[in-house]
Design a protein around this motif. Structure first.
Motif, mmCIF file in Angstrom:
data_model
loop_
_atom_site.group_PDB
_atom_site.id
_atom_site.type_symbol
_atom_site.label_atom_id
_atom_site.label_comp_id
_atom_site.label_asym_id
_atom_site.label_seq_id
_atom_site.Cartn_x
_atom_site.Cartn_y
_atom_site.Cartn_z
ATOM 1 N N SER A 80 0.830 -1.203 0.000
ATOM 2 C CA SER A 80 0.000 0.000 0.000
ATOM 3 C C SER A 80 0.861 1.249 0.000
ATOM 4 O O SER A 80 1.954 1.274 0.590
ATOM 5 C CB SER A 80 -0.908 0.019 1.234
ATOM 6 N N LYS A 102 -5.319 4.383 0.777
ATOM 7 C CA LYS A 102 -6.575 4.952 0.277
ATOM 8 C C LYS A 102 -6.732 6.389 0.754
ATOM 9 O O LYS A 102 -6.593 6.667 1.954
ATOM 10 C CB LYS A 102 -7.760 4.110 0.739
ATOM 11 N N TYR A 103 -7.018 7.299 -0.178
ATOM 12 C CA TYR A 103 -7.175 8.714 0.149
ATOM 13 C C TYR A 103 -7.953 9.405 -0.964
ATOM 14 O O TYR A 103 -8.145 8.843 -2.043
ATOM 15 C CB TYR A 103 -5.813 9.384 0.356
ATOM 16 N N ASP A 130 -11.749 8.981 -5.189
ATOM 17 C CA ASP A 130 -11.167 8.233 -4.081
ATOM 18 C C ASP A 130 -10.147 7.266 -4.662
ATOM 19 O O ASP A 130 -10.498 6.424 -5.506
ATOM 20 C CB ASP A 130 -12.254 7.483 -3.314
ATOM 21 N N ARG A 131 -8.906 7.393 -4.229
ATOM 22 C CA ARG A 131 -7.802 6.625 -4.822
ATOM 23 C C ARG A 131 -7.306 5.534 -3.879
ATOM 24 O O ARG A 131 -7.198 5.752 -2.669
ATOM 25 C CB ARG A 131 -6.657 7.564 -5.201
ATOM 26 N N HIS A 132 -7.004 4.390 -4.464
ATOM 27 C CA HIS A 132 -6.317 3.302 -3.775
ATOM 28 C C HIS A 132 -5.012 3.098 -4.519
ATOM 29 O O HIS A 132 -5.014 2.711 -5.697
ATOM 30 C CB HIS A 132 -7.171 2.038 -3.799
ATOM 31 N N THR A 170 -2.630 2.475 -9.473
ATOM 32 C CA THR A 170 -3.660 3.249 -8.777
ATOM 33 C C THR A 170 -5.034 2.877 -9.291
ATOM 34 O O THR A 170 -5.221 2.616 -10.483
ATOM 35 C CB THR A 170 -3.445 4.769 -8.949
#
Length: 253
Positions: free
Chosen positions: A33, A41-42, A151-153, A166
């Protein structure tokens, strides 16, 4: 230290949430991560700029060999004195070059909305990049156009530190409030059941990842967040939640 100037190759995919879940599981032994956010995640919020004659939109839509964008980006729920990133993103075929600087969000607004043109007076990490941004703004007569939020991982390679993957979910946009600190609300411009996947490398995609993508039927294609959100905001009769067929151009850029 924030990387301010870098170059990489990008491959884009538009996948379902089911493919996203399977892909994360399949690559977990190869990836870690991102250190930012919670388990990588953000939320990402970007203010994009456009010219009066929509040069940025048409350069992207027509897939010119060389095209560029200007954006002011923040992460999570940034306040007015929080950190922002001013970026010029240039693309030649599949090679992306970014030149960016770090500055307080309030300082970015001071630059955008004041008549102060002594660039050395701004509190920024890189005055030379600010000069390039200023030249780009003047050349295209760029003005704030819209905000894109998602929302990104984010994941990084365990054995290849240059590999980055991503997943962008819940993609939305707005043009009625162009202040980044004012929340993450917006209209969905991609079906909420779809995810934008980007694979970012310095040279080539690892063979193990290529095989996993093929096994999960992840098809490479061109998906421009900027064009899709522009079209939604400029034509309100376009249905919210554009389908995969509306957005995906087979074969990549």
């Amino acid at each position: 230290m924030v990387i301010e100037i870098f170059r990489r190759r990008e491959q884009k995919y538009l996948i379902t949430k089911e493919q996203y879940a399977e892909l994360v599981e399949n690559i977990s032994s190869y990836m870690r991560s991102d250190k930012y956010g919670t388990d990588g995640k953000y939320t990402v919020k970007s203010l994009y700029f456009e010219s009066p004659d929509n040069k940025i939109y048409f350069e992207t839509k027509n897939k010119l060999k060389f095209r560029q964008k200007l954006r002011l980006r923040v992460y999570e729920n940034t306040h007015i004195n929080g950190t922002a990133f001013f970026e010029i993103k240039q693309k030649h075929k599949k090679v992306v070059n970014k030149r960016r600087l770090v500055l307080p969000l309030a300082e970015a607004y001071r630059y955008l909305y004041s008549s102060e043109e002594i660039l050395e007076d701004y509190e920024t990490s890189n005055t030379q990049v600010l000069r390039e941004i200023h030249h780009f703004r003047q050349l295209y007569n760029l003005q704030p156009e819209m905000i894109i939020i998602y929302d990104r991982h984010a994941l990084h390679g365990l054995f290849d530190p240059d590999l980055r993957v991503t997943f962008d979910l819940n993609l939305r946009c707005r043009n009625d409030d162009l202040f980044l600190e004012n929340g993450s609300q917006g209209e969905n411009f991609i079906d909420p059941n779809l995810v934008v996947l980007e694979v970012k490398v310095n040279d080539s995609v690892p063979l193990w990842l290529t095989r996993i993508l093929q096994d999960l039927n992840c098809e490479q294609g061109s998906t421009s967040k900027y064009c899709a959100s522009s079209e939604l905001l400029r034509s309100k009769d376009i249905p919210i939640g554009i389908t995969k067929e509306d957005l995906l151009v087979r074969g990549g850029e």
